[in-house]
Write a protein that holds these residues in place. Structure first.
Motif, mmCIF file in Angstrom:
data_model
loop_
_atom_site.group_PDB
_atom_site.id
_atom_site.type_symbol
_atom_site.label_atom_id
_atom_site.label_comp_id
_atom_site.label_asym_id
_atom_site.label_seq_id
_atom_site.Cartn_x
_atom_site.Cartn_y
_atom_site.Cartn_z
ATOM 1 N N VAL A 84 -16.465 9.479 33.452
ATOM 2 C CA VAL A 84 -15.338 9.467 32.590
ATOM 3 C C VAL A 84 -14.626 10.672 32.865
ATOM 4 N N LEU A 85 -13.389 10.958 32.245
ATOM 5 C CA LEU A 85 -12.586 12.215 32.457
ATOM 6 C C LEU A 85 -12.926 13.041 31.098
ATOM 7 N N GLY A 86 -13.345 13.938 31.327
ATOM 8 C CA GLY A 86 -13.452 14.578 30.014
ATOM 9 C C GLY A 86 -12.600 15.880 29.753
ATOM 10 N N LYS A 87 -12.847 16.634 28.916
ATOM 11 C CA LYS A 87 -11.991 18.141 28.716
ATOM 12 C C LYS A 87 -11.823 18.737 30.003
ATOM 13 N N GLY A 88 -10.626 19.340 30.275
ATOM 14 C CA GLY A 88 -10.361 20.156 31.257
ATOM 15 C C GLY A 88 -10.365 19.214 32.696
ATOM 16 N N ASN A 89 -10.087 17.937 32.447
ATOM 17 C CA ASN A 89 -9.947 17.115 33.479
ATOM 18 C C ASN A 89 -11.432 17.031 34.299
ATOM 19 N N LYS A 90 -12.624 17.242 33.854
ATOM 20 C CA LYS A 90 -13.772 17.263 34.503
ATOM 21 C C LYS A 90 -14.478 16.012 34.324
ATOM 22 N N GLN A 91 -14.950 15.478 35.399
ATOM 23 C CA GLN A 91 -15.386 14.193 35.605
ATOM 24 C C GLN A 91 -16.994 14.328 35.462
ATOM 25 N N ARG A 92 -17.611 13.285 34.626
ATOM 26 C CA ARG A 92 -18.979 13.461 34.521
ATOM 27 C C ARG A 92 -19.459 11.731 34.280
ATOM 28 N N THR A 93 -20.788 11.459 34.678
ATOM 29 C CA THR A 93 -21.232 10.149 34.737
ATOM 30 C C THR A 93 -21.900 9.951 33.114
ATOM 31 N N VAL A 94 -21.711 8.797 32.686
ATOM 32 C CA VAL A 94 -22.422 8.433 31.377
ATOM 33 C C VAL A 94 -23.080 7.146 31.669
ATOM 34 N N TYR A 95 -23.941 6.869 30.761
ATOM 35 C CA TYR A 95 -24.866 5.605 30.996
ATOM 36 C C TYR A 95 -24.667 4.729 29.539
ATOM 37 N N LEU B 126 -24.755 15.628 29.869
ATOM 38 C CA LEU B 126 -24.299 14.052 29.555
ATOM 39 C C LEU B 126 -23.414 14.190 28.697
ATOM 40 N N ALA B 127 -23.299 15.064 27.707
ATOM 41 C CA ALA B 127 -22.241 15.283 26.801
ATOM 42 C C ALA B 127 -20.949 15.821 27.120
ATOM 43 N N GLY B 128 -21.049 16.645 28.438
ATOM 44 C CA GLY B 128 -19.874 17.292 29.018
ATOM 45 C C GLY B 128 -19.424 18.387 28.312
ATOM 46 N N HIS B 129 -20.728 19.362 27.837
ATOM 47 C CA HIS B 129 -20.352 20.472 27.131
ATOM 48 C C HIS B 129 -20.387 21.571 28.334
ATOM 49 N N ASP B 130 -19.687 22.591 28.167
ATOM 50 C CA ASP B 130 -19.646 23.934 28.846
ATOM 51 C C ASP B 130 -20.801 24.707 28.677
ATOM 52 N N LYS B 131 -21.063 24.804 27.265
ATOM 53 C CA LYS B 131 -22.280 25.762 26.640
ATOM 54 C C LYS B 131 -23.273 25.076 26.169
ATOM 55 N N ILE B 132 -24.482 25.346 26.093
ATOM 56 C CA ILE B 132 -25.625 24.721 25.381
ATOM 57 C C ILE B 132 -25.576 24.838 24.002
ATOM 58 N N ASP B 133 -24.785 26.140 23.582
ATOM 59 C CA ASP B 133 -24.788 26.188 22.123
ATOM 60 C C ASP B 133 -23.852 25.315 21.630
ATOM 61 N N THR B 134 -22.871 24.716 22.012
ATOM 62 C CA THR B 134 -21.796 23.573 21.736
ATOM 63 C C THR B 134 -22.880 22.330 21.448
ATOM 64 N N THR B 135 -23.724 22.031 22.199
ATOM 65 C CA THR B 135 -24.568 20.769 22.220
ATOM 66 C C THR B 135 -25.609 20.964 20.969
ATOM 67 N N LEU B 136 -25.933 22.072 20.994
ATOM 68 C CA LEU B 136 -27.151 22.306 19.795
ATOM 69 C C LEU B 136 -26.335 22.529 18.371
ATOM 70 N N SER B 137 -25.143 22.647 18.494
ATOM 71 C CA SER B 137 -24.167 22.462 17.053
ATOM 72 C C SER B 137 -24.182 21.171 16.642
ATOM 73 N N TYR B 138 -24.545 19.992 17.702
ATOM 74 C CA TYR B 138 -24.412 18.728 17.148
ATOM 75 C C TYR B 138 -25.641 18.242 16.658
ATOM 76 N N VAL B 139 -26.419 18.878 16.902
ATOM 77 C CA VAL B 139 -28.092 18.320 16.863
ATOM 78 C C VAL B 139 -28.547 18.441 15.315
ATOM 79 N N LYS B 140 -28.888 17.306 14.844
ATOM 80 C CA LYS B 140 -29.798 17.617 13.517
ATOM 81 C C LYS B 140 -31.083 17.042 13.732
ATOM 82 N N VAL B 141 -31.954 18.254 13.903
ATOM 83 C CA VAL B 141 -33.327 18.090 14.174
ATOM 84 C C VAL B 141 -34.197 17.262 12.993
ATOM 85 N N ASP B 142 -34.908 16.347 13.748
ATOM 86 C CA ASP B 142 -35.699 15.443 12.790
ATOM 87 C C ASP B 142 -37.116 16.385 12.132
#
Length: 326
Positions: A208-219, A298-314
């Motif tokens: 897929v073509l993500g933000k900033g025209n960066k390609q990444r593989t998703v499954y 996998l999510a196409g985030h530049d910073k890990i903090d962005t990924t953590l902002s999505y996470v609702k820990v069980d």
């Protein structure tokens, strides 16, 4: 005299005198001048369209060279141009007082703290660039404090929600889109750009073509792959797009949102929107033990903090981990 005109004059006066006299004296002078000006009707003379600032054009050119997406460039140009029009001065003449007054006016207008923080970062990026390149001697953003935003836990779908949404689909296309969104956690703009040939069904993956025209593989999972293949086999059009709408034209983000709203109303699932599938998938991957560093990729985030902002820990996982390590 209007408050805006008065403030603009005071800002210009402070900028001219700030290096010449002590701060306390400067305050006394500006207060006295402001009191006198209250008896007069003063209108600022604007002799140019500051949205057509040559420095703004140079900044936009630099963004294009860096490979920023046109969507991002358009947003930056709009925000900066709107600010310059409000300030009534060129980029070189902007002061911290112009910025503070503008942010305060936007706040008074009722925009959210999140949106206001976005404006802050755009202006910081612009004037930071001008300062680093030596175009301006002072960065007007250097003394502007960051805008705090209350952190909100992103909502996620339950397994029951997902099953309800799939059962509420009237056709294979809608079901394929819901399964793809959930399986990949892709942004809606990434999904609607995909073509049929982009899916590798043998390896159950796609680029897929993500933000900033960066390609990444998703499954995708096997069930999602099967449903998409059934959907494609049912089509009789020749459009290369992976998902199509009326007239066999590429299905756009607005069409996907309208489709999801219709299914939400039918099934009773609340707050259904494309990005919620992304939040759900990212959260589930982390809760199942996938390292956050890998989820970030996998999510196409530049910073890990962005990924953590999505996470609702069980909470159950936290409790089990505590028992394991305590």
């Amino acid at each position: 005299m209007s408050i805006v005109a008065n403030t603009m004059i005071m800002n210009d006066l402070r900028e001219k005198l700030c290096d010449l006299i002590p701060y306390t004296t400067l305050n006394l002078i500006t207060d006295a001048v402001a009191e006198v000006l209250e008896r007069y009707d003063v209108v600022p003379i604007i002799t140019e369209d500051h949205t057509k600032d040559i420095m703004l054009d140079a900044f936009i050119d630099a963004m294009r060279v860096e490979g920023r997406s046109e969507k991002t460039i358009t947003r930056y140009k709009y925000i900066i141009g709107k600010f310059l029009s409000y300030a009534g001065v060129s980029s070189r003449s902007v002061t911290q007082y112009h910025v503070r007054q503008y942010l305060a006016s936007e706040k008074d207008r009722g925009i959210s703290d999140g949106t206001l923080r976005g404006v802050y970062w755009v202006l910081s990026s612009y004037f930071g660039w001008l300062h680093r390149d030596g175009i301006i001697q002072r960065n007007p953003m250097s003394n502007i404090g960051r805008i705090k935003v209350q952190k909100k836990v992103r909502e996620v779908f339950t397994d029951v929600d997902i099953e309800k949404l799939k059962s509420g689909c009237d056709n294979l296309r809608d079901k394929a889109i819901i399964c793809f969104l959930k399986s990949t956690g892709c942004r809606i703009s990434e999904v609607t750009q995909l073509n049929r040939d982009d899916i590798d069904f043998q390896n159950l993956e796609c680029i897929v073509l993500g933000k900033g025209n960066k390609q990444r593989t998703v499954y995708i999972d096997p069930v999602t792959g099967m449903i998409i293949q059934e959907y494609l086999a049912s089509r009789t059009d020749s459009n290369t797009a992976l998902f199509v709408g009326k007239g066999a034209k590429r299905f756009l983000p607005g069409g996907v949102r309208a489709m999801l709203n219709k299914i939400a109303n039918k099934t009773g699932v609340s707050h259904v929107h494309p990005h919620k599938f992304r939040s759900t998938e990212i959260t589930e991957l982390v809760n199942r033990g996938m390292p956050v560093e890998q989820v970030k990729v996998l999510a196409g985030h530049d910073k890990i903090d962005t990924t953590l902002s999505y996470v609702k820990v069980d909470q159950a996982n936290i409790k089990n981990a505590y028992k394991r390590y305590a």
